[in-house]
Motif scaffolding. Structure first.
Motif, PDB file in Angstrom:
ATOM      1  N   ILE A  62       0.866  -1.173   0.000  1.00  0.00           N
ATOM      2  CA  ILE A  62       0.000   0.000   0.000  1.00  0.00           C
ATOM      3  C   ILE A  62       0.904   1.225   0.000  1.00  0.00           C
ATOM      4  N   CYS A  63       0.704   2.135  -0.951  1.00  0.00           N
ATOM      5  CA  CYS A  63       1.453   3.391  -0.993  1.00  0.00           C
ATOM      6  C   CYS A  63       0.576   4.515  -0.459  1.00  0.00           C
ATOM      7  N   ILE A  64       1.116   5.277   0.483  1.00  0.00           N
ATOM      8  CA  ILE A  64       0.423   6.455   1.010  1.00  0.00           C
ATOM      9  C   ILE A  64       1.104   7.685   0.433  1.00  0.00           C
ATOM     10  N   VAL A  65       0.340   8.500  -0.281  1.00  0.00           N
ATOM     11  CA  VAL A  65       0.864   9.682  -0.964  1.00  0.00           C
ATOM     12  C   VAL A  65      -0.030  10.874  -0.632  1.00  0.00           C
ATOM     13  N   SER A  66       0.396  12.065  -1.045  1.00  0.00           N
ATOM     14  CA  SER A  66      -0.429  13.254  -0.834  1.00  0.00           C
ATOM     15  C   SER A  66      -1.330  13.478  -2.042  1.00  0.00           C
ATOM     16  N   GLU A  67      -2.233  14.438  -1.918  1.00  0.00           N
ATOM     17  CA  GLU A  67      -3.137  14.770  -3.018  1.00  0.00           C
ATOM     18  C   GLU A  67      -2.437  15.565  -4.117  1.00  0.00           C
ATOM     19  N   GLN A  68      -1.138  15.841  -3.945  1.00  0.00           N
ATOM     20  CA  GLN A  68      -0.345  16.454  -5.003  1.00  0.00           C
ATOM     21  C   GLN A  68       0.087  15.428  -6.049  1.00  0.00           C
ATOM     22  N   ILE A  69      -0.205  14.166  -5.809  1.00  0.00           N
ATOM     23  CA  ILE A  69       0.209  13.100  -6.719  1.00  0.00           C
ATOM     24  C   ILE A  69      -0.530  13.226  -8.053  1.00  0.00           C
ATOM     25  N   SER A  70       0.137  12.830  -9.126  1.00  0.00           N
ATOM     26  CA  SER A  70      -0.487  12.911 -10.449  1.00  0.00           C
ATOM     27  C   SER A  70      -1.256  11.631 -10.769  1.00  0.00           C
ATOM     28  N   GLU A  71      -2.239  11.755 -11.616  1.00  0.00           N
ATOM     29  CA  GLU A  71      -3.000  10.587 -12.068  1.00  0.00           C
ATOM     30  C   GLU A  71      -2.085   9.595 -12.778  1.00  0.00           C
ATOM     31  N   LYS A  72      -1.045  10.104 -13.430  1.00  0.00           N
ATOM     32  CA  LYS A  72      -0.099   9.228 -14.130  1.00  0.00           C
ATOM     33  C   LYS A  72       0.585   8.278 -13.154  1.00  0.00           C
ATOM     34  N   TYR A  73       0.955   8.781 -11.978  1.00  0.00           N
ATOM     35  CA  TYR A  73       1.596   7.907 -10.998  1.00  0.00           C
ATOM     36  C   TYR A  73       0.606   6.883 -10.453  1.00  0.00           C
ATOM     37  N   LEU A  74      -0.627   7.307 -10.218  1.00  0.00           N
ATOM     38  CA  LEU A  74      -1.624   6.359  -9.741  1.00  0.00           C
ATOM     39  C   LEU A  74      -1.891   5.282 -10.784  1.00  0.00           C
ATOM     40  N   ASP A  75      -1.830   5.637 -12.076  1.00  0.00           N
ATOM     41  CA  ASP A  75      -1.951   4.632 -13.138  1.00  0.00           C
ATOM     42  C   ASP A  75      -0.812   3.618 -13.051  1.00  0.00           C
ATOM     43  N   HIS A  76       0.402   4.112 -12.746  1.00  0.00           N
ATOM     44  CA  HIS A  76       1.559   3.232 -12.561  1.00  0.00           C
ATOM     45  C   HIS A  76       1.285   2.214 -11.454  1.00  0.00           C
ATOM     46  N   LEU A  77       0.713   2.673 -10.342  1.00  0.00           N
ATOM     47  CA  LEU A  77       0.393   1.769  -9.246  1.00  0.00           C
ATOM     48  C   LEU A  77      -0.723   0.799  -9.633  1.00  0.00           C
ATOM     49  N   ARG A  78      -1.745   1.323 -10.295  1.00  0.00           N
ATOM     50  CA  ARG A  78      -2.891   0.489 -10.670  1.00  0.00           C
ATOM     51  C   ARG A  78      -2.464  -0.632 -11.616  1.00  0.00           C
ATOM     52  N   GLU A  79      -1.615  -0.306 -12.575  1.00  0.00           N
ATOM     53  CA  GLU A  79      -1.159  -1.317 -13.539  1.00  0.00           C
ATOM     54  C   GLU A  79      -0.413  -2.465 -12.871  1.00  0.00           C
ATOM     55  N   LEU A  80       0.274  -2.162 -11.761  1.00  0.00           N
ATOM     56  CA  LEU A  80       1.024  -3.189 -11.039  1.00  0.00           C
ATOM     57  C   LEU A  80       0.186  -3.894  -9.968  1.00  0.00           C
ATOM     58  N   GLY A  81      -1.027  -3.411  -9.750  1.00  0.00           N
ATOM     59  CA  GLY A  81      -1.861  -4.005  -8.714  1.00  0.00           C
ATOM     60  C   GLY A  81      -1.464  -3.574  -7.319  1.00  0.00           C
ATOM     61  N   ILE A  82      -1.040  -2.308  -7.181  1.00  0.00           N
ATOM     62  CA  ILE A  82      -0.627  -1.763  -5.889  1.00  0.00           C
ATOM     63  C   ILE A  82      -1.723  -0.837  -5.353  1.00  0.00           C
ATOM     64  N   SER A  83      -2.118  -1.063  -4.116  1.00  0.00           N
ATOM     65  CA  SER A  83      -3.127  -0.210  -3.480  1.00  0.00           C
ATOM     66  C   SER A  83      -2.527   1.149  -3.119  1.00  0.00           C
ATOM     67  N   TRP A  84      -3.409   2.141  -2.962  1.00  0.00           N
ATOM     68  CA  TRP A  84      -2.930   3.449  -2.518  1.00  0.00           C
ATOM     69  C   TRP A  84      -3.959   4.160  -1.651  1.00  0.00           C
ATOM     70  N   ILE A  85      -3.432   5.109  -0.879  1.00  0.00           N
ATOM     71  CA  ILE A  85      -4.229   6.115  -0.187  1.00  0.00           C
ATOM     72  C   ILE A  85      -3.593   7.458  -0.503  1.00  0.00           C
ATOM     73  N   ALA A  86      -4.330   8.354  -1.124  1.00  0.00           N
ATOM     74  CA  ALA A  86      -3.871   9.719  -1.389  1.00  0.00           C
ATOM     75  C   ALA A  86      -4.679  10.646  -0.484  1.00  0.00           C
ATOM     76  N   VAL A  87      -3.987  11.328   0.441  1.00  0.00           N
ATOM     77  CA  VAL A  87      -4.716  12.141   1.414  1.00  0.00           C
ATOM     78  C   VAL A  87      -3.811  13.261   1.926  1.00  0.00           C
ATOM     79  N   GLY A  88      -4.345  14.477   2.000  1.00  0.00           N
ATOM     80  CA  GLY A  88      -3.580  15.640   2.449  1.00  0.00           C
ATOM     81  C   GLY A  88      -3.226  16.540   1.289  1.00  0.00           C
ATOM     82  N   LYS A  89      -3.520  17.828   1.424  1.00  0.00           N
ATOM     83  CA  LYS A  89      -3.364  18.751   0.292  1.00  0.00           C
ATOM     84  C   LYS A  89      -1.907  18.973  -0.088  1.00  0.00           C
ATOM     85  N   GLU A  90      -1.077  19.405   0.862  1.00  0.00           N
ATOM     86  CA  GLU A  90       0.324  19.694   0.576  1.00  0.00           C
ATOM     87  C   GLU A  90       1.249  18.593   1.095  1.00  0.00           C
ATOM     88  N   ARG A  91       0.879  18.041   2.235  1.00  0.00           N
ATOM     89  CA  ARG A  91       1.621  16.936   2.837  1.00  0.00           C
ATOM     90  C   ARG A  91       0.612  15.890   3.275  1.00  0.00           C
TER      91      ARG A  91
END
Length: 225
Positions: A105-134
């Motif tokens: 599971i990758c925890i990232v901020s809401e500054q993350i790009s959709e392109k990176y989330l696509d990278h995770l999705r293609e590999l079958g990796i879960s994520w939580i994106a939360v927090g505006k700047e951090r």
């Protein structure tokens, strides 16, 4: 609702957690003690993960693209335990969706790009994106409980991520293995490092247990008051 959170670290007598130094003394005891903490998901920061995790392909600059700008949760796989990585800007590139035998599971901020989330999705990796700047750590662990069923969480590296959780008031227990050695080098990371509120009073602890091991390691367990 959030998980019960334990910070589990091995340190020199002078409080440093520089991995090569501690590794010269002993690391087997660290993992034995970690098992004795019971079944729990393991969480690390980006720097520790880049150094130690074989599931990482490389570390690079964040992928370009507009930030998603909202909270997002993606569950690729459910499990009893997870390997959880805090990577605010999405600098890690992955070659596997598991680490240490458990789903990532990758925890990232809401500054993350959709392109990176696509990278995770293609590999079958879960994520939580939360927090505006951090990353909003409090909301992140609540989402870990809500969407992934995480009840117990061990923070296993490094000092800045431990400091962040402590500053956010999220650590319930401190598990420290004091190795029989002194580092002494200037600028090495401490067990809890990088707390920004310099006016904070010390965090008070209650000693729960002390164990001396045959290898001269002392294992201390505290509850955070």
């Amino acid at each position: 609702m959030r998980p019960y959170i334990i910070s589990h670290m091995m340190t020199s007598v002078d409080g440093r957690i520089d991995c090569p130094m501690v590794g010269q003394l002993s690391t087997d005891e660290y993992y034995i003690a970690l098992e004795r903490l019971g079944a729990c998901s393991k969480l690390s920061g980006r720097v520790t993960t880049a150094l130690e995790c074989t599931a990482v392909k490389e570390e690079n600059s964040p992928m370009e693209g507009n930030p998603i700008g909202h909270t997002s949760v993606y569950v690729a796989k459910q499990s009893d335990e997870y390997t959880i990585i805090v990577d605010t800007h999405g600098k890690l590139r992955w070659q596997s969706n598991e680490a240490d035998g458990h789903p990532l599971i990758c925890i990232v901020s809401e500054q993350i790009s959709e392109k990176y989330l696509d990278h995770l999705r293609e590999l079958g990796i879960s994520w939580i994106a939360v927090g505006k700047e951090r990353i909003d750590l409090r909301q992140a662990v609540e989402l870990l409980n809500e969407h992934f069923g995480v009840k117990r969480l061990a923070i296993v590296g490094g000092g800045h991520i431990c400091g962040g959780f402590l500053e956010a008031g999220l650590i319930d227990e401190v598990s420290i293995m004091v190795a029989p050695g002194i580092d002494g080098r200037k600028g090495q990371t401490a067990v809890f490092d990088g707390i920004s509120h310099t006016e904070c009073a010390p965090y008070k602890l209650k000693l729960e247990s002390v164990e001396q091991w045959e290898t001269d390691i002392v294992w201390l367990r505290y509850k955070v008051k």
